[in-house]
Design a protein around this motif. Sequence first.
Motif, PDB file in Angstrom:
ATOM      1  N   GLY A  83       0.825  -1.197   0.000  1.00  0.00           N
ATOM      2  CA  GLY A  83       0.000   0.000   0.000  1.00  0.00           C
ATOM      3  C   GLY A  83       0.860   1.248   0.000  1.00  0.00           C
ATOM      4  O   GLY A  83       2.091   1.192   0.006  1.00  0.00           O
ATOM      5  N   LYS A  84       0.199   2.371   0.007  1.00  0.00           N
ATOM      6  CA  LYS A  84       0.884   3.663  -0.038  1.00  0.00           C
ATOM      7  C   LYS A  84       1.836   3.836   1.155  1.00  0.00           C
ATOM      8  O   LYS A  84       2.959   4.304   0.992  1.00  0.00           O
ATOM      9  CB  LYS A  84      -0.160   4.773  -0.071  1.00  0.00           C
ATOM     10  CG  LYS A  84       0.396   6.137  -0.333  1.00  0.00           C
ATOM     11  CD  LYS A  84      -0.728   7.161  -0.471  1.00  0.00           C
ATOM     12  CE  LYS A  84      -0.155   8.527  -0.762  1.00  0.00           C
ATOM     13  NZ  LYS A  84      -1.221   9.532  -0.903  1.00  0.00           N
ATOM     14  N   GLU A 141      -4.245   4.372   6.093  1.00  0.00           N
ATOM     15  CA  GLU A 141      -5.490   4.734   6.780  1.00  0.00           C
ATOM     16  C   GLU A 141      -5.261   4.715   8.289  1.00  0.00           C
ATOM     17  O   GLU A 141      -4.751   3.746   8.848  1.00  0.00           O
ATOM     18  CB  GLU A 141      -6.597   3.750   6.418  1.00  0.00           C
ATOM     19  CG  GLU A 141      -7.922   4.088   7.054  1.00  0.00           C
ATOM     20  CD  GLU A 141      -9.015   3.080   6.724  1.00  0.00           C
ATOM     21  OE1 GLU A 141      -9.896   2.900   7.573  1.00  0.00           O
ATOM     22  OE2 GLU A 141      -8.979   2.480   5.633  1.00  0.00           O
ATOM     23  N   ASN A 189      -2.051   0.966   3.765  1.00  0.00           N
ATOM     24  CA  ASN A 189      -2.460   2.014   2.838  1.00  0.00           C
ATOM     25  C   ASN A 189      -2.350   3.405   3.446  1.00  0.00           C
ATOM     26  O   ASN A 189      -2.567   4.395   2.754  1.00  0.00           O
ATOM     27  CB  ASN A 189      -3.893   1.776   2.365  1.00  0.00           C
ATOM     28  CG  ASN A 189      -3.977   0.576   1.465  1.00  0.00           C
ATOM     29  OD1 ASN A 189      -3.158   0.415   0.568  1.00  0.00           O
ATOM     30  ND2 ASN A 189      -4.942  -0.280   1.708  1.00  0.00           N
TER      31      ASN A 189
END
Length: 193
Positions: free
Chosen positions: A49-50, A161, A159
């Motif tokens: 993820g990011k 979050e 990600n």
Amino acid sequence: MRTYILCLGLVLGIGLAAPQLCAQQDDSGNTAAPTAKKDKKKAAKPKQGKANKVIGHLRTINGVKPNANARYYMVLQSASWCGPCNAEMPHVVEAHEKYKEEGLVEIVLASWDNDPGSAKAFINKYKGKFPAVMRKDAKRIPHFKEAAGIPWAMIIDANGEVKEDGNAGLILPKLEQYAQQARAEQAQDSPAE
């Protein structure tokens, strides 16, 4: 070598062709029957993820490379001159030792110290083996926000979050919950044997 799949069923618009209708053709024009997929699959690696990508490329002050494949990260904002941060650090080191082998959760220290030398001395004082970065570098982490006071922690997923955000003393015990979640996710991603 490029491989082309010629499938009579697809050409005719059937959509799902029987295996005997399909053949593989290589660049030399030779055809062969399709090969069966191997039964043995490799353990599924989580999709990066990011946050994985950013954290994996952070420049650390203590030379410890961040785990770019963790499913969850605890980003701890702390400093050597902060009394509560010093009181919290033995618990942070203990948590890192507990979870480091699995590689599912990673702790990253974002130092509020004015210079990297003080930050490095702080983490070495407690024999911390987790990555430490300066606060300015931590700002690259997705959804990172500077705390109003320290020690402050946030837990993010791969990600970026934000899952938890608050006083480090209240967030640290929640790492076990995220380690369990990561184990469950890993079991879902891994093929049954």
